[in-house]
Design an enzyme around this catalytic site. Structure first.
Site, PDB file in Angstrom:
ATOM      1  N   CYS A 105       0.849  -1.186   0.000  1.00 45.58           N
ATOM      2  CA  CYS A 105       0.000   0.000   0.000  1.00 45.58           C
ATOM      3  C   CYS A 105       0.888   1.241   0.000  1.00 45.58           C
ATOM      4  O   CYS A 105       1.881   1.288   0.733  1.00 45.58           O
ATOM      5  CB  CYS A 105      -0.895  -0.023   1.243  1.00 45.58           C
ATOM      6  N   HIS A 147      -9.028  -3.769  -2.479  1.00 50.20           N
ATOM      7  CA  HIS A 147      -8.025  -3.056  -1.669  1.00 50.20           C
ATOM      8  C   HIS A 147      -8.370  -1.559  -1.610  1.00 50.20           C
ATOM      9  O   HIS A 147      -8.374  -0.952  -0.534  1.00 50.20           O
ATOM     10  CB  HIS A 147      -6.629  -3.278  -2.268  1.00 50.20           C
ATOM     11  N   GLU A 148      -8.653  -0.968  -2.778  1.00 51.41           N
ATOM     12  CA  GLU A 148      -8.974   0.467  -2.817  1.00 51.41           C
ATOM     13  C   GLU A 148     -10.322   0.748  -2.154  1.00 51.41           C
ATOM     14  O   GLU A 148     -10.488   1.753  -1.465  1.00 51.41           O
ATOM     15  CB  GLU A 148      -8.957   0.999  -4.259  1.00 51.41           C
ATOM     16  N   HIS A 151     -10.155   1.236   1.474  1.00 51.23           N
ATOM     17  CA  HIS A 151      -9.722   2.580   1.900  1.00 51.23           C
ATOM     18  C   HIS A 151     -10.907   3.508   2.139  1.00 51.23           C
ATOM     19  O   HIS A 151     -10.892   4.301   3.087  1.00 51.23           O
ATOM     20  CB  HIS A 151      -8.789   3.218   0.866  1.00 51.23           C
TER      21      HIS A 151
END
Length: 196
Positions: A105, A147-148, A151
């Site tokens: 990351c 993954h994004e 966030h």
């Protein structure tokens, strides 16, 4: 304009992002700056919280993964040129088997760990023109998006590690938040804020 990437430990990375509308101030410029920031840091994805904005916006360009020789030709084709903006995204469904992949990351430089995620996702989102989409992705494409997406939900990949792994990484994560790390791109560290 290249923006500083927010380092591990900053509270903005723990906020659940707010939806935005097409009147969000300077949105085209913001998206353009995010692309430039991501490419400058050699990333394949970047979410707004990573540049200090707790909003539901992230972008993905998996082209760098497309020349990985471990992938099938079909997977390489799927990743090559996949470049999208996701606004107000919502993962509707995660299916398939969980599989491990080594993730990193931009907000947590120099730490990579195997993370288990489901293989297939269905996600609804708006593109940069506020056109509605609902798509299903699998494999590496789904993983990058997951993954994004994490966030904008205030989740980091390190949250998905075992308790033991987290304990082992504690000191290194603390050093990142203090700026005790060599990194090739601009970052903002929570423990080095002005006035401290």
């Amino acid at each position: 304009m290249i923006l500083p990437i927010i380092a591990y430990g900053d509270p903005v990375l723990r906020k659940v992002g707010s939806d935005i509308d097409k009147d969000y101030p300077n949105l085209p410029e913001l998206i353009s700056n995010m692309w430039e920031t991501m490419y400058n840091a050699s990333g394949v994805g970047l979410a707004a919280p990573q540049i200090g904005l707790p909003i539901r916006l992230f972008l993905v360009d998996t082209t760098p993964f497309s020349d990985d020789e471990d992938l099938t030709l079909e997977e390489q084709k799927q990743l090559d040129g996949f470049k999208k903006v996701f606004i107000n995204a919502k993962i509707e469904e995660e299916t398939g088997s969980e599989w491990a992949f080594n993730e990193g990351c931009l907000s947590i430089p120099d730490i990579r760990e195997d993370v288990n995620r489901k293989d297939t996702i269905t996600i609804s989102y708006l593109d940069e023109n506020f056109k509605q989409h609902s798509k299903t992705y699998d494999g590496l494409l789904a993983r990058v998006i997951q993954h994004e997406y994490d966030h904008i939900e205030g989740i980091l990949f390190t949250d998905k590690l075992s308790t033991l792994k987290k304990r082992l990484l504690k000191g290194r994560l603390a050093n990142i938040s203090k700026g005790k790390i060599n990194v090739e791109y601009r970052m903002r560290f929570p423990s080095l804020k002005k006035g401290r």
